[in-house]
Structure formats: structure tokens, C-alpha cells
Design a protein around this motif. Structure first.
Motif, PDB file in Angstrom:
ATOM      1  N   ALA A 221     -14.499  64.914 -22.795  1.00  0.00           N
ATOM      2  CA  ALA A 221     -15.040  66.212 -22.410  1.00  0.00           C
ATOM      3  C   ALA A 221     -15.633  66.123 -21.014  1.00  0.00           C
ATOM      4  CB  ALA A 221     -16.121  66.638 -23.410  1.00  0.00           C
ATOM      5  N   TRP A 222     -15.755  67.270 -20.361  1.00  0.00           N
ATOM      6  CA  TRP A 222     -16.361  67.322 -19.034  1.00  0.00           C
ATOM      7  C   TRP A 222     -17.878  67.339 -19.166  1.00  0.00           C
ATOM      8  CZ3 TRP A 222     -13.878  66.252 -14.784  1.00  0.00           C
ATOM      9  CH2 TRP A 222     -12.501  66.522 -14.675  1.00  0.00           C
ATOM     10  N   LEU A 223     -18.527  66.630 -18.270  1.00  0.00           N
ATOM     11  CA  LEU A 223     -19.974  66.680 -18.119  1.00  0.00           C
ATOM     12  C   LEU A 223     -20.254  67.140 -16.697  1.00  0.00           C
ATOM     13  CD1 LEU A 223     -22.962  66.005 -18.884  1.00  0.00           C
ATOM     14  CD2 LEU A 223     -22.490  63.676 -18.049  1.00  0.00           C
ATOM     15  N   PHE A 224     -21.124  68.137 -16.542  1.00  0.00           N
ATOM     16  CA  PHE A 224     -21.505  68.621 -15.218  1.00  0.00           C
ATOM     17  C   PHE A 224     -22.847  68.012 -14.826  1.00  0.00           C
ATOM     18  CE2 PHE A 224     -18.193  71.478 -16.273  1.00  0.00           C
ATOM     19  CZ  PHE A 224     -17.718  72.031 -15.098  1.00  0.00           C
ATOM     20  N   LEU A 225     -22.918  67.517 -13.593  1.00  0.00           N
ATOM     21  CA  LEU A 225     -24.128  66.894 -13.065  1.00  0.00           C
ATOM     22  C   LEU A 225     -24.651  67.771 -11.931  1.00  0.00           C
ATOM     23  CD1 LEU A 225     -22.666  63.284 -12.751  1.00  0.00           C
ATOM     24  CD2 LEU A 225     -24.023  64.168 -14.655  1.00  0.00           C
ATOM     25  N   ALA A 226     -25.827  68.321 -12.106  1.00  0.00           N
ATOM     26  CA  ALA A 226     -26.433  69.199 -11.101  1.00  0.00           C
ATOM     27  C   ALA A 226     -27.518  68.412 -10.371  1.00  0.00           C
ATOM     28  CB  ALA A 226     -27.024  70.436 -11.765  1.00  0.00           C
ATOM     29  N   LEU A 227     -27.217  67.994  -9.138  1.00  0.00           N
ATOM     30  CA  LEU A 227     -28.143  67.168  -8.351  1.00  0.00           C
ATOM     31  C   LEU A 227     -29.070  68.047  -7.529  1.00  0.00           C
ATOM     32  CD1 LEU A 227     -25.847  64.326  -6.959  1.00  0.00           C
ATOM     33  CD2 LEU A 227     -27.711  64.072  -8.570  1.00  0.00           C
ATOM     34  N   GLU A 228     -30.360  67.811  -7.686  1.00  0.00           N
ATOM     35  CA  GLU A 228     -31.388  68.515  -6.918  1.00  0.00           C
ATOM     36  C   GLU A 228     -32.185  67.472  -6.145  1.00  0.00           C
ATOM     37  OE1 GLU A 228     -33.916  71.585  -5.526  1.00  0.00           O
ATOM     38  OE2 GLU A 228     -32.014  71.720  -6.614  1.00  0.00           O
ATOM     39  N   PHE A 229     -32.328  67.659  -4.817  1.00  0.00           N
ATOM     40  CA  PHE A 229     -33.028  66.701  -3.977  1.00  0.00           C
ATOM     41  C   PHE A 229     -34.432  67.206  -3.674  1.00  0.00           C
ATOM     42  CE2 PHE A 229     -28.471  66.433  -2.766  1.00  0.00           C
ATOM     43  CZ  PHE A 229     -28.223  65.211  -3.372  1.00  0.00           C
ATOM     44  N   GLN A 230     -35.409  66.335  -3.880  1.00  0.00           N
ATOM     45  CA  GLN A 230     -36.805  66.686  -3.643  1.00  0.00           C
ATOM     46  C   GLN A 230     -37.472  65.620  -2.778  1.00  0.00           C
ATOM     47  OE1 GLN A 230     -37.008  70.205  -4.902  1.00  0.00           O
ATOM     48  NE2 GLN A 230     -39.080  69.355  -4.882  1.00  0.00           N
ATOM     49  N   SER A 231     -38.138  66.046  -1.711  1.00  0.00           N
ATOM     50  CA  SER A 231     -38.940  65.126  -0.909  1.00  0.00           C
ATOM     51  C   SER A 231     -40.426  65.333  -1.172  1.00  0.00           C
ATOM     52  CB  SER A 231     -38.636  65.313   0.585  1.00  0.00           C
ATOM     53  OG  SER A 231     -38.871  66.643   0.984  1.00  0.00           O
ATOM     54  N   ARG A 232     -40.768  66.383  -1.925  1.00  0.00           N
ATOM     55  CA  ARG A 232     -42.146  66.650  -2.308  1.00  0.00           C
ATOM     56  C   ARG A 232     -42.212  66.952  -3.800  1.00  0.00           C
ATOM     57  NH1 ARG A 232     -44.322  70.734   2.495  1.00  0.00           N
ATOM     58  NH2 ARG A 232     -43.980  69.292   4.254  1.00  0.00           N
ATOM     59  N   VAL A 233     -43.361  66.696  -4.374  1.00  0.00           N
ATOM     60  CA  VAL A 233     -43.557  66.998  -5.794  1.00  0.00           C
ATOM     61  C   VAL A 233     -43.656  68.511  -5.971  1.00  0.00           C
ATOM     62  CG1 VAL A 233     -45.082  66.703  -7.779  1.00  0.00           C
ATOM     63  CG2 VAL A 233     -44.751  64.810  -6.176  1.00  0.00           C
ATOM     64  N   ASP A 234     -42.885  69.048  -6.894  1.00  0.00           N
ATOM     65  CA  ASP A 234     -42.924  70.472  -7.229  1.00  0.00           C
ATOM     66  C   ASP A 234     -43.453  70.599  -8.654  1.00  0.00           C
ATOM     67  OD1 ASP A 234     -42.505  73.112  -7.885  1.00  0.00           O
ATOM     68  OD2 ASP A 234     -40.508  73.232  -7.003  1.00  0.00           O
ATOM     69  N   ALA A 235     -44.669  71.073  -8.786  1.00  0.00           N
ATOM     70  CA  ALA A 235     -45.311  71.153 -10.097  1.00  0.00           C
ATOM     71  C   ALA A 235     -44.549  72.050 -11.061  1.00  0.00           C
ATOM     72  CB  ALA A 235     -46.751  71.654  -9.942  1.00  0.00           C
ATOM     73  N   HIS A 236     -43.755  72.983 -10.528  1.00  0.00           N
ATOM     74  CA  HIS A 236     -43.014  73.929 -11.378  1.00  0.00           C
ATOM     75  C   HIS A 236     -41.525  73.605 -11.404  1.00  0.00           C
ATOM     76  CE1 HIS A 236     -46.746  76.234 -10.526  1.00  0.00           C
ATOM     77  NE2 HIS A 236     -46.596  76.581 -11.784  1.00  0.00           N
TER      78      HIS A 236
END
Length: 331
Positions: A70-85
Motif C-alpha cells: 500500500a502507499w504511505l504518504f509522508l508530509a514533511l514540515e520543517f521547523q527552525s523554531r518551537v511552535d506551541a500549536h
């Protein structure tokens, strides 16, 4: 988006770097079932039902091997700062991603939607303190019967800053080399990390990654180094490598001189020469150890007794030798 973010995103637009990120930093059994030959970009321009556009940082899809692949989708999000939300953002991205998948013609009527795994890659120096699921942001339900209806919006956090220098070096992985450079805290760490990264990029299998690393190097690393204007004139990453060795020799020598001058002001000329020789000798030792491992006593003795001019010649020759003995053939 600043140059740093663009350079970082371009790096992880390469399947090989995504592969090494997962293999090196996600110690979970399902990673071993991924068919990395099928890894493919799947970056849609999201348009939500209220017609607002959102673009996820990077979305990849990959086959998960098993009885029923089966296909698995990988959603990459890049963060250089902490985001509390961060869990709220993940919830939004997941909704938009699934809306997009539901509209995909290849998905048959009634066919279940494929899994989407949100991955947050955090490059900041502070520890990540935000909740890793939406439950950490929500108040406890007024009635226990409501608990099953609370959304989770959990994401997979990859935080290279939690790894020590030796742990990253032990991974033998270009993604780990990248993180070693980014998290270097002094000149010694930086030169070891850069040397390891640049040597790895000379290998044939990383040829397609070199232009992306060159862009990242110019945008992220050069501003940290003395003499960056001279390095910026280099035509490509390999030429930068030669110039970088010379530049770091001067940098370490300068640091050594500064330390000596704090303790004494007399004998300045002699101190400068000693500082230059010690700085260049230490740099060459570090470069050789990064490539050949622990050096024999005879090699360390040769380096410690060599002149500044000889150390400079050896530093340039290091780029073309295959065996340690070749470095000292004219000694």
C-alpha cells in the motif's frame, strides 16, 4: 520564505536525503518495510473548501511492502523554531491532504484513503517543547464518555539536536552529516563536520545532491565563517572544499593566537608563528583522523614537527590521496 528555508527545502526535495533521514533517525520497524525505489514526490497545491490555498512543505509517497502493498504518504514540515500549536497546524494539513486524496481520480469509489504520516523536522538549538499530539493542547473532557471523540493529530518528531556529535558521526549518513554541521558549537566541531560532509559528497551516489548542498552551503554556512567573501567566489562545492581547508587553517591559527595573546604580550612574532603551526597541525590531524581513523604515532610525530609551509602542502595534497603514506612521500 528566507534563503535558509528555501535551501533546506531543496535539500529534502531529493529522494536519497529523505531515505537517509528515515533510515537514520526513525528507529521503527515499519521503516524497514518501505520500498525506497518507489519514493516519489506528491506535492499538491491544496485548495480547501473555502477556496483558501495552502501548500505543505513537502509531501512524498512510498510503497509499504507487505501481504497487501500500500502507499504511505509522508508530509514533511520543517521547523527552525518551537511552535506551541504545532498539532493544530498538523490537523489542518491532514484535513487538506485527505481532501486532495479523496478527489484523486485514481482512487476508486468507496476505496479507503491511504495513511498520511506528518513528520516535523526540527532544526533549532532549543529543545522541542510543544505537544506532539492535539491531546496535549485540549482540556480534559467534561465527561469520560466524550474522550473517544477527541482528535489526536499526532506527528512524528525528528529532532537532530538531541543527538551528540559522536552519535551523528556514527550514523555514516549524509543527513546526519548535515545535522552535524548545523549543530556545531565551536570551530573544532564545525571543521570535523564539514570535512565529513564534503568527503561523503565526493562519492558517485551523491552527485545529484551536490548542487542542493552547494546552495545550502552558500545560504547557511558561509555567513558563519571568516573570509566568507573569498569562499563565495568558488565555482562549485569541490572548489569550496579546497578553499575551506585553507580558510579553516587560518581560522584555527587565529584562535590559537588569540588565546596566547591573552596570556602574554611579549614575543609576539614568535607567538604568531607557533600559533600558526599549532593551528595548522591540529587541523591536519583532525582531517586525517576523520578520513583514516586513529593515526599511528609516526604520522602524528611528522605533523607535530613540520613547518607551516609543509603543513600547507600536505593540506592541499590530502584532497587527492588514497593512502595515508602518500601524504608524507616527499618528507
Amino acid at each position: 520564505m528566507i534563503a535558509y528555508d528555501l535551501a533546506y527545502k531543496r535539500l529534502f526535495s531529493h529522494a536519497q536525503l529523505v531515505r537517509e533521514l528515515l533510515v537514520g533517525f526513525v528507529q521503527q520497524a515499519w521503516v524497514r518495510r518501505l520500498d525506497f525505489d518507489s519514493l516519489d514526490r506528491a506535492n499538491p497545491q491544496f485548495v480547501s473548501d473555502d477556496l483558501r490555498e495552502r501548500t505543505h512543505d513537502l509531501v512524498w509517497r512510498v510503497r509499504l511492502r507487505g501481504a497487501q502493498p500500500a502507499w504511505l504518504f509522508l508530509a514533511l514540515e520543517f521547523q527552525s523554531r518551537v511552535d506551541a500549536h504545532m498539532p493544530l497546524r498538523v490537523l489542518t494539513y491532514l484535513g487538506l491532504q485527505y481532501q486532495h486524496l479523496a478527489r484523486t481520480p485514481a482512487l476508486g469509489a468507496g476505496e479507503p484513503l491511504p495513511p498520511v504520516l506528518p513528520i516535523v523536522l526540527y532544526s533549532g538549538r532549543r529543545r522541542w517543547t510543544a505537544p506532539e499530539s492535539l491531546e496535549g493542547l485540549l482540556a480534559a473532557p467534561a465527561d469520560a464518555a466524550l474522550a473517544p471523540y477527541r482528535p489526536q493529530a499526532r506527528y512524528l518528531l525528528i529532532e537532530p539536536g538531541r543527538y551528540g556529535e559522536h552519535e551523528l558521526a556514527g550514523l555514516q549518513n549524509v543527513a546526519a552529516d548535515l545535522f552535524r554541521v548545523e549543530h556545531s558549537r565551536d570551530a573544532g566541531q564545525l571543521e570535523r563536520a564539514l570535512n565529513g560532509l564534503l568527503w561523503r559528497l565526493t562519492r558517485v551516489e551523491y552527485a545529484e545532491l551536490r548542487p542542493a548542498f552547494e546552495q545550502w552551503f552558500r545560504a547557511v554556512i558561509l555567513p558563519r565563517l571568516p573570509g566568507s567573501e573569498r569562499l563565495a567566489a568558488a565555482r562549485d562545492l569541490m572548489e569550496m572544499r579546497t578553499m575551506l581547508v585553507e580558510n579553516l587553517y587560518e581560522w584555527v591559527a587565529q584562535k590559537s593566537l588569540e588565546a596566547r595573546q591573552q596570556g602574554r604580550q611579549e614575543g609576539r612574532q614568535e607567538g604568531e608563528e607557533i600559533g600558526r603551526q599549532e593551528g595548522k597541525a591540529q587541523m591536519l590531524l583532525s582531517l586525517l583522523q576523520a578520513r583514516f581513523g586513529e593515526l599511528p604515532a609516526w604520522a602524528q610525530s611528522c605533523i607535530s614537527q613540520a613547518s607551516v609551509q609543509q603543513l600547507e602542502r600536505w593540506g592541499v595534497r590530502l584532497l587527492s590521496i588514497e593512502r595515508l603514506e602518500e601524504l608524507f612521500e616527499d618528507s
